[in-house]
Enzyme design. Structure first.
Site: not given
Ligand code: ADP
Ligand code: SF4
Length: 696
Positions: A31, A170, A173, A266
């Site tokens: 991000c 994806y 997370h 992470d």
């Protein structure tokens, strides 16, 4: 300079399905607080990494449909063809430097409350939306699954049209919907998409197959999967289901991008984990698949990278933060100058940009996020525009960066520092538990300065206004820092605190310069960033009884933005620091402190032999003010520019001080200060407002 042959391995090409990465340096999706709102800034920022030698450069997560969107966060977007040009700009910019462009297609299901689109979020089973939105997601039926597959396929085709080389599915997370399907915690279905792991992996398998079928002729298909959630039996684990998913789908994608979930695990900060901390969890993946594997670990040491490859842990060295702190990390290794790497300090200021929904920033790299709007390059600065001599006063982060960048521009710079040690606050704070890597802010700059003959450094040289006038440098830049207030004034207290003049009342400056408080110690934290929590940790480890009082709902409240709050509070509780959130400090008495509930004002007294006030800081700008009082003397001395930077201008983060120093150096001899360009989005053709087709 030529490259150390020990690092040759890092520059081998790696085949990923139909495409080839030119070396093993891989910027994983991260991000950036830019996304669909700042497409040009995004393209320039990613392109800088490609120029710096990263072989693969990916987007942040890219929403594929309004049924799952992360507003107000600024992620990439590929809802329909109109979103293609913005992303094509990035792909082209990255490819123009010989790198592959990757895109992380994401559908976040119950993790996205759809605040903008107001669509009901989708999930494997009925469930709440986290964290606190009063929104629930609905269980998907078969037609929803068909829709999702259609949307994902369409987005993959658009990604190919935009020119991307690698297209992601994806499942990381605890965000991507395929991960929710994988998880027993989220998936309570009784059909062929629930129950056994094979069933729970069905959606992920279908999305990989769909994507390969749609774009696999030209694009590599990557999967990002969290193989460990650190939730024990409630989550995927590297020993059990995380491993079994990879075994099930081992050869299906062209690349496995594996990590630990959630985001805070992470992107763990240096305070809570070392370089390479994920190895224990992801090391199995390469045993299970023949496909290339990428993983992250805040890698900045080429030796650690080589070791990952040689020991068969990873094929590609994944990085988000190291590529932010130094977009030119690969080139510096390739060109035999690894000592010039601007190493990430693991502070997560970059993450705060995304959390605050503004372009990311970085403590170590002041140009991060400024590539497009200010035209800043991390390695190149414009040459000097005059023969002015520059005096920088103060050798903290602001002063060091200013001297470094001004010296790089070719100016003759003199840096005067009052103390023996350079580095200012980072030198002091890096001695606190877990913050050793923060000294890199100083060390990187000292190494650069040592190679700049134009810069002279004088230690133990506290300067006053008279001396500065005598020297007569044309450019004077004051970076003299700040001091913690002793009167309690801050956010919650606006008048001097009763009893603040008593002995035993201390500030962080006292503790950082060696004062040992008497216990029990009460820390009053109205600053809300790391210092209150880390000083509590230190004093407790020194064997003192510590109470941390804060008006905020929890300790170190702003560190929610750095993803650390949970870890800080956990650590303090484990160390048995007494926590008193939502309490103000109303007075200090002899051996006692008086607290007041922030809601009711109800008072209570606690024993406190020492009280540490962490509230606000005062700029150390006495020298500046003394000079400003003498405009004629300034003119007579030939001083044409007098500026304050960093904490001396306004106390803030270390990142802000470094940025302030860098900017001041770039703005020497500039007529116009502070200019930048902004993205102006074209007005929609959709005017007047949308008129839906009417029935009948
Ligand atoms: P910043 O974060 O803005 O760089 P710091 O407080 O970390 O601020 O650093 C300021 C530095 O300036 C300290 O190392 C301090 O010793 C030095 N300093 C403060 N006043 C003077 C002065 N009058 N002359 C020279 N150095 C000074
Ligand atoms: Fe590393 Fe901190 Fe920069 Fe993020 S902000 S890249 S953690 S130095």
């Amino acid at each position: 300079m030529s490259r150390d042959p020990r690092y040759d391995l890092l520059f081998e090409p790696v085949r990923i399905g139909p495409v080839t990465a030119r070396n093993r340096f891989y910027q994983v999706p991260h991000c950036a607080g830019m996304g669909h709102r700042e497409p040009s800034a995004s393209a320039a920022m990613r392109a800088m990494k490609a120029e710096g030698g990263w072989a693969v450069v990916c987007t942040e997560e890219c929403d594929i449909h309004p049924a799952s969107e992360f507003s107000p966060y600024a992620e990439a977007r590929l809802w329909d063809d109109r979103d293609i040009p913005a992303l094509a700009r990035m792909a082209e910019a990255v490819q123009s430097h010989g790198a592959l462009a990757g895109i992380e297609l994401a559908f976040n299901g119950a993790a996205a409350p759809n605040r903008f689109s107001r669509e009901i979020p989708l999930a494997p089973s009925d469930t709440v939306v986290e964290p606190y939105d009063p929104v629930q997601a609905r269980a998907m039926d078969k037609s929803d699954i068909r829709d999702l597959r259609r949307w994902h396929r369409a987005a993959a085709l658009r990604a190919r049209k935009a020119g991307f080389d690698i297209v992601y599915v994806y499942a990381g997370h605890d965000l991507g919907l395929p991960m929710h399907f994988l998880s027993r915690r989220h998936n309570r279905r009784g059909d062929e998409y629930g129950g056994s792991l094979e069933n729970r992996a069905r959606l992920l398998r279908e999305l990989i197959e769909d994507t390969k079928e749609a774009v696999g002729d030209r694009c590599a298909v990557a999967v990002r999967l969290a193989v460990e959630e650190l939730l024990g039996e409630d989550g995927l684990t590297a020993e059990a289901e995380g491993r079994e998913v990879i075994e099930l789908l081992a050869e299906l994608p062209d690349l496995w991008d594996v990590n630990v979930s959630g985001w805070r695990n992470d992107s763990q900060t240096a305070r809570f984990g070392p370089e390479g901390a994920q190895e224990a969890y992801v090391a199995f993946v390469k045993q299970v698949t023949s496909k290339p594997v990428v993983g992250v670990g805040r890698f900045t040491s080429p030796d650690a990278m080589v070791s990952q490859i040689k020991r068969g842990v990873l094929d590609l060295i994944g990085a988000a933060r190291p590529s932010i702190a130094d977009p030119f990390l690969p080139r510096k290794i390739e060109e035999g100058r690894p000592e010039e790497i601007r190493e990430c300090i693991g502070c997560n200021i970059c993450v705060t940009g995304d959390n605050d929904i503004v372009p990311l920033r970085c403590t170590q790299n002041p140009t991060m996020g400024e590539e497009w709007r200010r035209g800043w390059h991390p390695e190149i600065v414009p040459p000097k525009a005059s023969d002015d001599r520059v005096l920088v006063v103060g050798g903290g982060p602001a002063g060091l960066e200013c001297a470094r960048a001004a010296g790089q521009r070719g100016y003759a710079v003199t840096l005067a520092e009052a103390g023996r040690a350079l580095g200012g606050r980072v030198s002091l704070e890096s001695r606190l538990p877990g913050l050793a890597s923060w000294a890199r802010v100083r060390d990187y700059r000292l190494a650069c300065l040592a190679a700049l003959p134009e810069v002279e450094i004088y230690r133990e040289s506290r300067l006053d206004a008279t001396q500065i006038l005598e020297f007569g440098f044309e450019q004077v830049i004051l970076a003299t820092g700040s001091a913690w207030r002793r009167d309690g004034i801050g956010r919650a207290i606006r008048r001097p605190l009763q009893g603040c003049e008593r002995p035993g009342v201390l500030t962080p400056d006292d503790l950082l310069t060696g004062t040992r408080p008497a216990g029990p110690v009460l820390i009053y934290d109205d600053d809300h960033y790391y210092l209150g929590g880390v000083l509590a940790e230190k004093l407790r480890r020194d064997g003192l009884e510590v109470t941390l009082v804060t008006p905020a709902p929890d300790v170190s409240h702003w560190t929610h933005n750095t993803l650390e709050q949970n870890s800080i509070q956990k650590r303090l509780l484990e160390l048995e620091v007494a926590l008193r959130p939502q309490q103000g400090l109303s007075a200090i008495h002899d051996g006692e402190a008086e607290l007041a509930c922030v809601f009711t004002g109800r008072r209570q007294r606690l024993p406190a032999a020492s009280v540490v006030l962490i509230t606000a800081r005062t700029p150390k700008d006495q020298v500046y003010r003394a000079l400003m009082r003498r405009p004629e003397a300034l003119a007579e001395a030939g001083i044409t520019s007098l500026r304050r930077i960093g904490d001396c201008l306004a106390p803030g983060t270390i990142a802000a001080a470094v940025y302030g120093g860098h900017r001041a150096a770039r703005e020497i001899d500039q007529k116009q200060y502070g200019e930048f360009q902004r993205e102006v989005v074209a007005l929609s053709q959709g005017w007047p407002p949308f008129v839906p087709a009417r029935l009948g």
